[in-house]
Design a protein around this motif. Sequence first.
Motif, PDB file in Angstrom:
ATOM      1  N   SER A 182      -5.472  56.124  65.809  1.00 40.23           N
ATOM      2  CA  SER A 182      -4.967  55.321  64.766  1.00 40.23           C
ATOM      3  C   SER A 182      -5.494  53.868  64.885  1.00 40.23           C
ATOM      4  O   SER A 182      -5.132  53.104  64.057  1.00 40.23           O
ATOM      5  CB  SER A 182      -3.480  55.215  64.356  1.00 40.23           C
ATOM      6  N   TYR A 183      -6.309  53.569  66.087  1.00 43.29           N
ATOM      7  CA  TYR A 183      -6.661  52.196  66.383  1.00 43.29           C
ATOM      8  C   TYR A 183      -8.272  52.115  66.907  1.00 43.29           C
ATOM      9  O   TYR A 183      -8.399  51.954  67.941  1.00 43.29           O
ATOM     10  CB  TYR A 183      -5.699  51.522  67.381  1.00 43.29           C
ATOM     11  N   ILE A 184      -9.065  52.243  65.717  1.00 44.72           N
ATOM     12  CA  ILE A 184     -10.339  52.298  65.947  1.00 44.72           C
ATOM     13  C   ILE A 184     -11.029  52.130  64.626  1.00 44.72           C
ATOM     14  O   ILE A 184     -10.651  53.009  63.726  1.00 44.72           O
ATOM     15  CB  ILE A 184     -11.023  53.702  66.496  1.00 44.72           C
ATOM     16  N   ASN A 185     -12.150  51.451  64.570  1.00 44.80           N
ATOM     17  CA  ASN A 185     -12.719  51.217  63.270  1.00 44.80           C
ATOM     18  C   ASN A 185     -13.393  52.395  62.916  1.00 44.80           C
ATOM     19  O   ASN A 185     -13.674  52.934  61.627  1.00 44.80           O
ATOM     20  CB  ASN A 185     -13.693  49.831  63.186  1.00 44.80           C
ATOM     21  N   ILE A 186     -14.318  53.014  63.677  1.00 49.37           N
ATOM     22  CA  ILE A 186     -14.825  54.315  63.393  1.00 49.37           C
ATOM     23  C   ILE A 186     -14.449  55.607  64.452  1.00 49.37           C
ATOM     24  O   ILE A 186     -14.595  55.349  65.615  1.00 49.37           O
ATOM     25  CB  ILE A 186     -16.507  54.205  63.294  1.00 49.37           C
ATOM     26  N   SER A 187     -13.920  56.404  63.966  1.00 48.99           N
ATOM     27  CA  SER A 187     -13.338  57.563  64.945  1.00 48.99           C
ATOM     28  C   SER A 187     -14.532  58.478  65.439  1.00 48.99           C
ATOM     29  O   SER A 187     -15.157  58.909  64.526  1.00 48.99           O
ATOM     30  CB  SER A 187     -12.125  58.230  64.390  1.00 48.99           C
ATOM     31  N   THR A 188     -14.704  58.592  66.690  1.00 54.57           N
ATOM     32  CA  THR A 188     -15.678  59.450  67.052  1.00 54.57           C
ATOM     33  C   THR A 188     -15.214  60.279  68.497  1.00 54.57           C
ATOM     34  O   THR A 188     -14.178  60.022  68.894  1.00 54.57           O
ATOM     35  CB  THR A 188     -16.817  58.554  67.663  1.00 54.57           C
ATOM     36  N   ASP A 189     -16.172  61.223  68.590  1.00 54.24           N
ATOM     37  CA  ASP A 189     -16.053  62.164  70.005  1.00 54.24           C
ATOM     38  C   ASP A 189     -17.092  62.273  70.603  1.00 54.24           C
ATOM     39  O   ASP A 189     -17.244  62.980  71.413  1.00 54.24           O
ATOM     40  CB  ASP A 189     -15.381  63.344  69.438  1.00 54.24           C
ATOM     41  N   HIS A 190     -18.172  61.604  70.141  1.00 56.92           N
ATOM     42  CA  HIS A 190     -19.459  61.129  70.958  1.00 56.92           C
ATOM     43  C   HIS A 190     -20.134  59.800  70.658  1.00 56.92           C
ATOM     44  O   HIS A 190     -20.265  59.660  69.635  1.00 56.92           O
ATOM     45  CB  HIS A 190     -20.311  62.595  70.652  1.00 56.92           C
ATOM     46  N   PHE A 191     -20.286  59.309  71.760  1.00 59.41           N
ATOM     47  CA  PHE A 191     -20.725  57.859  71.940  1.00 59.41           C
ATOM     48  C   PHE A 191     -21.600  57.579  72.873  1.00 59.41           C
ATOM     49  O   PHE A 191     -20.841  57.326  73.946  1.00 59.41           O
ATOM     50  CB  PHE A 191     -19.592  56.938  71.143  1.00 59.41           C
ATOM     51  N   VAL A 192     -22.917  57.242  72.984  1.00 55.53           N
ATOM     52  CA  VAL A 192     -23.799  57.142  73.976  1.00 55.53           C
ATOM     53  C   VAL A 192     -24.533  55.828  73.817  1.00 55.53           C
ATOM     54  O   VAL A 192     -25.072  55.615  72.705  1.00 55.53           O
ATOM     55  CB  VAL A 192     -24.457  58.103  74.416  1.00 55.53           C
ATOM     56  N   GLY A 193     -24.936  54.886  74.803  1.00 55.83           N
ATOM     57  CA  GLY A 193     -25.668  53.950  74.563  1.00 55.83           C
ATOM     58  C   GLY A 193     -26.073  53.211  75.708  1.00 55.83           C
ATOM     59  O   GLY A 193     -25.444  53.334  76.732  1.00 55.83           O
ATOM     60  N   ALA A 194     -26.875  52.368  75.794  1.00 54.69           N
ATOM     61  CA  ALA A 194     -27.132  51.206  76.769  1.00 54.69           C
ATOM     62  C   ALA A 194     -27.757  50.044  76.075  1.00 54.69           C
ATOM     63  O   ALA A 194     -28.514  49.819  74.816  1.00 54.69           O
ATOM     64  CB  ALA A 194     -28.289  52.084  77.331  1.00 54.69           C
ATOM     65  N   THR A 195     -27.364  48.678  76.860  1.00 57.59           N
ATOM     66  CA  THR A 195     -28.228  47.362  76.341  1.00 57.59           C
ATOM     67  C   THR A 195     -28.390  46.767  78.008  1.00 57.59           C
ATOM     68  O   THR A 195     -28.241  46.869  78.857  1.00 57.59           O
ATOM     69  CB  THR A 195     -26.766  46.731  75.989  1.00 57.59           C
ATOM     70  N   LEU A 196     -29.315  45.703  77.426  1.00 62.30           N
ATOM     71  CA  LEU A 196     -29.661  44.867  78.494  1.00 62.30           C
ATOM     72  C   LEU A 196     -29.796  43.414  77.728  1.00 62.30           C
ATOM     73  O   LEU A 196     -29.823  43.189  76.582  1.00 62.30           O
ATOM     74  CB  LEU A 196     -31.382  45.189  78.506  1.00 62.30           C
ATOM     75  N   GLU A 197     -29.445  42.513  78.683  1.00 56.22           N
ATOM     76  CA  GLU A 197     -29.255  41.045  78.355  1.00 56.22           C
ATOM     77  C   GLU A 197     -30.080  40.237  79.213  1.00 56.22           C
ATOM     78  O   GLU A 197     -29.712  40.381  80.788  1.00 56.22           O
ATOM     79  CB  GLU A 197     -27.966  40.523  78.319  1.00 56.22           C
ATOM     80  N   HIS A 198     -30.932  39.520  78.926  1.00 57.47           N
ATOM     81  CA  HIS A 198     -31.747  38.743  79.968  1.00 57.47           C
ATOM     82  C   HIS A 198     -31.603  37.350  79.822  1.00 57.47           C
ATOM     83  O   HIS A 198     -31.862  36.707  78.476  1.00 57.47           O
ATOM     84  CB  HIS A 198     -33.227  39.019  79.673  1.00 57.47           C
ATOM     85  N   GLU A 199     -31.576  36.316  80.848  1.00 54.99           N
ATOM     86  CA  GLU A 199     -31.183  35.066  80.475  1.00 54.99           C
ATOM     87  C   GLU A 199     -32.617  34.647  80.826  1.00 54.99           C
ATOM     88  O   GLU A 199     -33.376  34.445  81.608  1.00 54.99           O
ATOM     89  CB  GLU A 199     -30.271  34.712  81.800  1.00 54.99           C
ATOM     90  N   LEU A 200     -32.951  33.852  79.757  1.00 53.25           N
ATOM     91  CA  LEU A 200     -34.420  33.294  79.577  1.00 53.25           C
ATOM     92  C   LEU A 200     -34.308  31.987  80.380  1.00 53.25           C
ATOM     93  O   LEU A 200     -35.142  31.497  81.271  1.00 53.25           O
ATOM     94  CB  LEU A 200     -34.766  32.756  78.275  1.00 53.25           C
ATOM     95  N   THR A 201     -33.354  31.021  80.103  1.00 56.24           N
ATOM     96  CA  THR A 201     -33.161  29.734  80.822  1.00 56.24           C
ATOM     97  C   THR A 201     -31.609  29.526  80.889  1.00 56.24           C
ATOM     98  O   THR A 201     -30.749  30.597  80.700  1.00 56.24           O
ATOM     99  CB  THR A 201     -33.874  28.564  79.861  1.00 56.24           C
ATOM    100  N   MET A 202     -31.293  28.538  81.475  1.00 60.00           N
ATOM    101  CA  MET A 202     -29.811  28.176  81.675  1.00 60.00           C
ATOM    102  C   MET A 202     -29.009  28.236  80.243  1.00 60.00           C
ATOM    103  O   MET A 202     -27.837  28.404  80.231  1.00 60.00           O
ATOM    104  CB  MET A 202     -29.689  26.897  82.411  1.00 60.00           C
ATOM    105  N   ASP A 203     -29.718  27.819  79.206  1.00 59.64           N
ATOM    106  CA  ASP A 203     -29.245  27.775  77.816  1.00 59.64           C
ATOM    107  C   ASP A 203     -29.618  28.876  76.856  1.00 59.64           C
ATOM    108  O   ASP A 203     -28.832  29.001  75.792  1.00 59.64           O
ATOM    109  CB  ASP A 203     -29.869  26.488  77.361  1.00 59.64           C
ATOM    110  N   SER A 204     -30.158  29.829  77.360  1.00 62.99           N
ATOM    111  CA  SER A 204     -30.544  30.770  76.402  1.00 62.99           C
ATOM    112  C   SER A 204     -30.953  32.218  76.567  1.00 62.99           C
ATOM    113  O   SER A 204     -31.026  32.387  77.910  1.00 62.99           O
ATOM    114  CB  SER A 204     -31.987  30.358  75.665  1.00 62.99           C
ATOM    115  N   SER A 205     -30.549  33.018  75.964  1.00 69.40           N
ATOM    116  CA  SER A 205     -30.628  34.537  76.505  1.00 69.40           C
ATOM    117  C   SER A 205     -31.092  35.348  75.381  1.00 69.40           C
ATOM    118  O   SER A 205     -31.186  34.903  74.142  1.00 69.40           O
ATOM    119  CB  SER A 205     -29.301  35.168  76.971  1.00 69.40           C
TER     120      SER A 205
END
Length: 329
Positions: A182-205
């Motif tokens: 009752s507390y989820i915006n999209i109800s699922t029973d299968h959810f997979v994924g992967a993310t990457l975040e790269h820091e370009l400089t001290m101020d940007s990514s």
Amino acid sequence: MKYIVLILFPLLLLQAVDNTDYKIGNGYSFDKMLTVGGYFSTEYAQGEYERSFKVDDVAVMAYGELTPQLNYMVEFEAVSFYTYDFKAHNDKSNTPFHAERVYLDYRFSDNFGIRAGKQITPIGYWNFQPINVLRDTTSNPLYSRYLFPKFLTGIALSGFLGSSYDTTYHVFAQETEDLDKSYINISTDHFVGATLEHELTMDSSIGGGIGQFTTLQNETYNFVQINAKYTGEPVEVSAEYMLRKSTSKNLQNDKSMGGYVQVLYPFSEQHALVSRYEYFDDNDLIGKDQIFLFGYSYRPIYPVSLKAEYQWHEQSSQNKLLASFSVLF
């Protein structure tokens, strides 16, 4: 009156605790194994079809360190706790609390950790800020509300790639229904994924991710997402975009997309101006919309926030003013 008492009670309780080390926003620490805190937010909305005031979020949380490597968090929240409709001259309440986050976090090293339980989906920037007081605007971009599940109940692996500490990864999987359906915006029973975040400089990514989820109505969606951020002076700029495609052949329009570009100008330590452009297109949900937003944020101290914004929508009848007051204990 009873709702005001419920909101003020945590503050009164903390004042009654004889501990000069307490600092608002950090919770009350009994020891390293238990810190208790919470937050609340109020919201005023005014537009052509609405004028309302609500105690939007009321939450309590506890977290701590069980061992040097093992941590936990539990968080329970009531959404739309109390609402008064000025046009209809009536009010309603929604007092049950729901499980927002319940997880264990074990860190083997800087390069590898595992989190198990209900947790924030590690996508982009906005989704990592579920608490009103931490955000720059009262409203959330439509992209973050409608295109992917905001939470997952499962396992997530994360850490730095290599020894340079400039690239982080997340890999996550859910193969069950949500811990609190009752507390989820999209109800699922299968959810997979992967993310990457790269820091370009001290101020940007820059970063991005891919994923797939299946709803309880047996609709499967694939998505790809990108994000970028600059946090230098005098402005902070962030952007996110997602393209989502359904695998169903029954849908006439199986593609959805949405994103935003936001510029924050902190002209002093306590005051900031913010503007945002959003684009959203999904015929299965709310249709197509473009939103221009301009707002102001005031933080007398960081855990206390007062914000106001005005939204111009593609359909002018949806234009509205939003304001909020929020506190993190």
